[in-house]
Scaffold this active site. Structure first.
Site, short mmCIF file in Angstrom:
data_model
loop_
_atom_site.label_atom_id
_atom_site.label_comp_id
_atom_site.label_asym_id
_atom_site.label_seq_id
_atom_site.Cartn_x
_atom_site.Cartn_y
_atom_site.Cartn_z
N ARG A 173 -35.46 -0.83 -9.39
CA ARG A 173 -35.87 -1.24 -7.76
C ARG A 173 -34.63 -1.29 -6.98
O ARG A 173 -33.84 -2.01 -7.37
CB ARG A 173 -36.94 -2.40 -7.51
CG ARG A 173 -38.24 -2.20 -8.22
CD ARG A 173 -39.27 -3.39 -7.92
NE ARG A 173 -38.81 -4.56 -8.89
CZ ARG A 173 -38.08 -5.54 -8.33
NH1 ARG A 173 -37.60 -5.61 -6.89
NH2 ARG A 173 -37.56 -6.58 -9.02
N TYR A 208 -38.23 6.34 -9.67
CA TYR A 208 -38.16 5.08 -10.66
C TYR A 208 -39.83 4.29 -10.49
O TYR A 208 -39.86 4.22 -8.94
CB TYR A 208 -37.19 3.91 -10.59
CG TYR A 208 -37.36 2.74 -11.33
CD1 TYR A 208 -37.24 2.71 -12.50
CD2 TYR A 208 -37.80 1.54 -10.38
CE1 TYR A 208 -37.80 1.53 -13.38
CE2 TYR A 208 -38.10 0.48 -11.07
CZ TYR A 208 -38.03 0.44 -12.30
OH TYR A 208 -38.33 -0.69 -12.99
N LYS A 210 -46.05 -2.97 -6.97
CA LYS A 210 -45.39 -3.64 -5.89
C LYS A 210 -45.64 -3.43 -4.54
O LYS A 210 -45.78 -4.45 -3.73
CB LYS A 210 -43.65 -3.73 -6.32
CG LYS A 210 -42.96 -3.76 -7.80
CD LYS A 210 -43.62 -5.04 -8.11
CE LYS A 210 -43.28 -5.35 -9.63
NZ LYS A 210 -43.45 -6.70 -10.28
N HIS A 247 -46.82 -12.67 -7.83
CA HIS A 247 -46.44 -11.92 -8.91
C HIS A 247 -46.52 -12.94 -10.24
O HIS A 247 -45.32 -13.54 -10.64
CB HIS A 247 -44.76 -11.82 -8.71
CG HIS A 247 -43.96 -10.99 -9.44
ND1 HIS A 247 -42.33 -11.28 -9.52
CD2 HIS A 247 -44.09 -10.02 -10.32
CE1 HIS A 247 -41.95 -10.29 -10.42
NE2 HIS A 247 -42.92 -9.52 -10.91
N SER A 268 -38.66 -11.09 -12.12
CA SER A 268 -38.96 -9.98 -12.86
C SER A 268 -37.93 -10.00 -14.20
O SER A 268 -36.85 -10.49 -14.29
CB SER A 268 -38.17 -8.63 -12.25
OG SER A 268 -39.09 -8.57 -11.18
N CYS A 294 -38.20 -11.90 -16.83
CA CYS A 294 -37.95 -13.24 -17.42
C CYS A 294 -38.91 -13.53 -18.61
O CYS A 294 -39.32 -14.66 -18.70
CB CYS A 294 -38.12 -14.18 -16.29
SG CYS A 294 -36.44 -14.23 -15.26
N ASP A 323 -48.22 -9.07 -14.74
CA ASP A 323 -47.37 -8.91 -13.84
C ASP A 323 -47.99 -9.34 -12.49
O ASP A 323 -47.24 -9.99 -11.53
CB ASP A 323 -46.89 -7.45 -13.50
CG ASP A 323 -45.44 -7.32 -12.68
OD1 ASP A 323 -44.70 -8.06 -13.08
OD2 ASP A 323 -45.56 -6.49 -12.19
N ARG A 332 -38.39 1.16 -19.78
CA ARG A 332 -39.69 0.63 -19.36
C ARG A 332 -40.82 1.29 -20.57
O ARG A 332 -40.50 2.51 -20.90
CB ARG A 332 -40.54 0.91 -18.22
CG ARG A 332 -39.34 0.08 -17.12
CD ARG A 332 -39.75 -1.07 -17.08
NE ARG A 332 -39.04 -2.09 -16.20
CZ ARG A 332 -39.37 -3.11 -15.46
NH1 ARG A 332 -40.71 -3.47 -15.53
NH2 ARG A 332 -38.61 -3.94 -14.68
#
Ligand code: OXD
Ligand code: MN
Length: 588
Positions: free
Chosen positions: A69, A197, A206, A226, A248, A250, A277, A371
């Site tokens: 991002r 992406y 998002k 989030h 993000s 984590c 998420d 990903r």
């Protein structure tokens, strides 16, 4: 496909700008998706993997300049700068529309314009919201078809309503100098140009489910967060649900799918994943907070995912999955990434498509933000309530970040407003999920810094208000830190499945089953109340994990002071008050 006037008019308007060769509505049928996969394999957008070992799986390599991002190029475009607030990049809407339409102009020439009607949440549920994304990338269509519910049913459910989110994605030339992701919350619109992406182009995620939805939630008295959602089933068969917000990369996906330690398994504990998420939280008829996961898939970070760290994610990503920027093993046409196992392939291509020998190369084979996009239904521990349009009732909210020092393993906040304050002061070491330097300590309130679609001061005030509306039905708020290190830099807490030991304490606190020690920052567990049996963690280490280092906390307050200055007069007085109280308690 539809007679909806607002939809048809918008599509015509975009068509006139991007100038495609033809137009295809995504109807959600397997037949159409399969044709698109074939087409994308033919034009090199994706690569079909070994269908015996990885049925339905594909690989995609993005442009090396387009792997995460781009927060510095993400804008909230509201009439006033103040509405976007001090933490967002802001552009005047008229300026932004002109700029982005200018970039997108004629960019679909010779290409197909795909129109994807999608729902965030279960179609026809009052908790759900509808969007339409236009894209020129089949990769985006295929990802959206995994991450959201797409197709004819959705456009039928919309009927003639104008209540839907417009999304335009134009790949253009993947020119990083002209890459922008703009949100127009006042007119339900998102435009993303020059990226392919996921986080920039899966506009339901998002962009809609967090940035636009958080703006809507403030007006409609709910929360778009989030957060992962997870159910803990105890030996009596009761399931309690928690939400947890972490920045993000984590470990949200790992926590959402955790495997209980052996001794918990033997006792009958089970974990049910509802989401990894995003959570949409509303006050239910019973006055409690209820959560749904608006997504229908996982867009998980591959590196570090292994049989040991997250076997459920590995199983989830073993079929009908699109891998992005991982290693391709040429011997058997499968995939690999750092941390998968200790046996990297020798005859392989790295994430950029260059020959790569994992046994001798010093370079990483997979991009750190590579990903997997997998359907939720693949997840072996998916909770059945995932499909419940009402969602699940939340017993506890957890905040956390990646911190080597200062923040103890776990603490409970004194009350809702103190919990909101604790969420507002999260800082965490930056990760590869966003462009920029990794490992830098960055403020990330509620893990929403990159995702809050309006003024963050107002967002804090909204959290306070939600607490008032929830009253004594509000869930308790906790803070955790799995990443504390010792003086040699080693993690002190084993993490992963062992985190259930901390969650057990959290749920015990919610049920009033255990007492706790009051400290200036909140309640911490008594040493005997965290079950360390078979954990490999000693009581001594636990003591260190729970220690409140006053010197470090004084430094922390200076840092908070500086951070809060950003908010000027938009910081709610309740948070300033909580901060003053913390400073006072630390002085005692
Ligand atoms: C994500 C992120 O992809 O937070 O979930 O960046
Ligand atoms: Mn995320």
């Amino acid at each position: 496909m539809t007679k909806n006037k607002s939809v048809l008019e918008w599509i015509q308007k975009i068509k006139n700008i991007v100038n495609p060769k033809n137009m295809v509505w995504i109807d959600g049928s397997e037949e159409q998706l399969e044709n698109l996969r074939k087409q994308a394999c033919m034009n090199g957008e994706i690569i079909k993997l070994n269908q015996e070992k990885l049925p339905g799986c594909y690989l995609r390599r993005t442009n090396p300049n387009d792997v995460a991002r781009t927060e510095s190029r993400t804008f909230i475009c509201t009439k006033t700068k103040e509405a976007a607030g001090p933490t967002n990049n802001w552009w005047d809407p008229e300026f932004a529309y002109n700029k982005l339409y200018g970039i997108a102009k004629d960019s679909y020439k010779g290409k197909t314009m795909y129109i994807i009607p999608y729902s965030m949440g279960i179609p026809n549920s009052p908790f759900s919201k509808i969007g339409i994304e236009i894209t020129d990338s089949i990769y985006t269509v295929l990802n959206m078809a995994i991450m959201t519910r797409v197709g004819k049913d959705i456009i039928d459910a919309l009927s003639d309503s104008n209540n839907w989110v417009r999304g335009l994605h134009a790949s253009c030339n993947i020119d990083e100098e002209n890459r922008y992701v703009c949100h127009f919350p006042e007119d339900n619109t998102i435009i993303s140009v020059n990226s392919c992406y996921g986080g920039n182009v899966l506009l339901g995620k998002k962009c809609f489910a967090l940035r636009i939805a958080s703006y809507q939630a403030e007006k409609e008295n709910w929360l778009a967060e989030h957060m992962l959602i997870l159910g803990v089933q105890n030996p009596k068969g009761e399931i309690k649900y928690i939400c947890a917000a972490f920045p993000s990369a984590c470990g949200k996906t790992n926590l959402a799918m955790l495997i209980p330690p052996e001794i918990y398994k033997k006792k009958g504990y089970k974990i049910w994943c509802i989401g990894d998420d995003i959570a949409w939280l509303r006050i239910g008829k019973d006055g409690r907070l209820w959560a749904i996961n608006p997504e229908n898939g996982f867009f998980g970070v591959a590196p570090g995912t292994s049989k040991k760290s997250n076997p459920n994610a590995l199983q989830t990503a073993s079929s009908n999955t699109i891998f992005t920027n991982v290693v391709q093993n040429l011997d058997d046409n499968t995939v690999w990434w750092e941390g998968l196992d200790n046996n990297p392939p020798e005859n392989a291509l790295d994430w950029k498509g260059n020959p790569w020998n994992g046994k001798i190369s010093n370079e990483k084979g997979a991009h750190p933000n590579s990903r997997f996009t997998s359907p939720t239904k693949n997840c072996p521990c998916l909770g059945k309530e995932f499909e419940n349009p009402e969602g699940v009732p939340i017993s506890a909210i957890i905040f956390g970040g990646r911190r080597q020092h200062t923040i103890p393993l776990v603490y409970e906040t004194f009350d809702w407003n103190h919990g909101v304050f604790t969420g507002s002061i999260i800082s965490s070491e930056s990760t590869a999920a966003s462009t920029g330097k990794v490992g830098v300590l960055t403020h990330n309130p509620m893990a929403m810094m990159p995702f809050c679609g309006y003024n963050m001061g107002k967002y804090f005030a909204h959290w306070i208000k939600m607490g008032e509306l929830l009253g004594n039905k509000a869930p308790k708020i906790f803070n955790v830190n799995w990443f504390k290190t010792d003086k040699n830099g080693n993690f002190m807490w084993p993490g992963f499945g062992e985190n259930l030991r901390v969650i057990e304490w959290i749920l015990n606190r919610c049920e009033g089953k255990v007492s706790a020690k009051e400290t200036p920052i909140g309640f911490v567990p008594l040493l005997e109340d965290i079950n360390l049996q078979e954990s490999g963690v000693s009581k001594e280490t636990l003591k260190d994990l729970l220690e409140i280092d006053m010197k470090l906390w004084h430094q922390e307050t200076e840092d908070i002071e500086n951070f809060y200055k950003k908010f000027d007069n938009c910081l709610p007085k309740q948070l300033q008050h909580e901060f003053d109280k913390l400073k006072k308690r630390l002085k005692k």
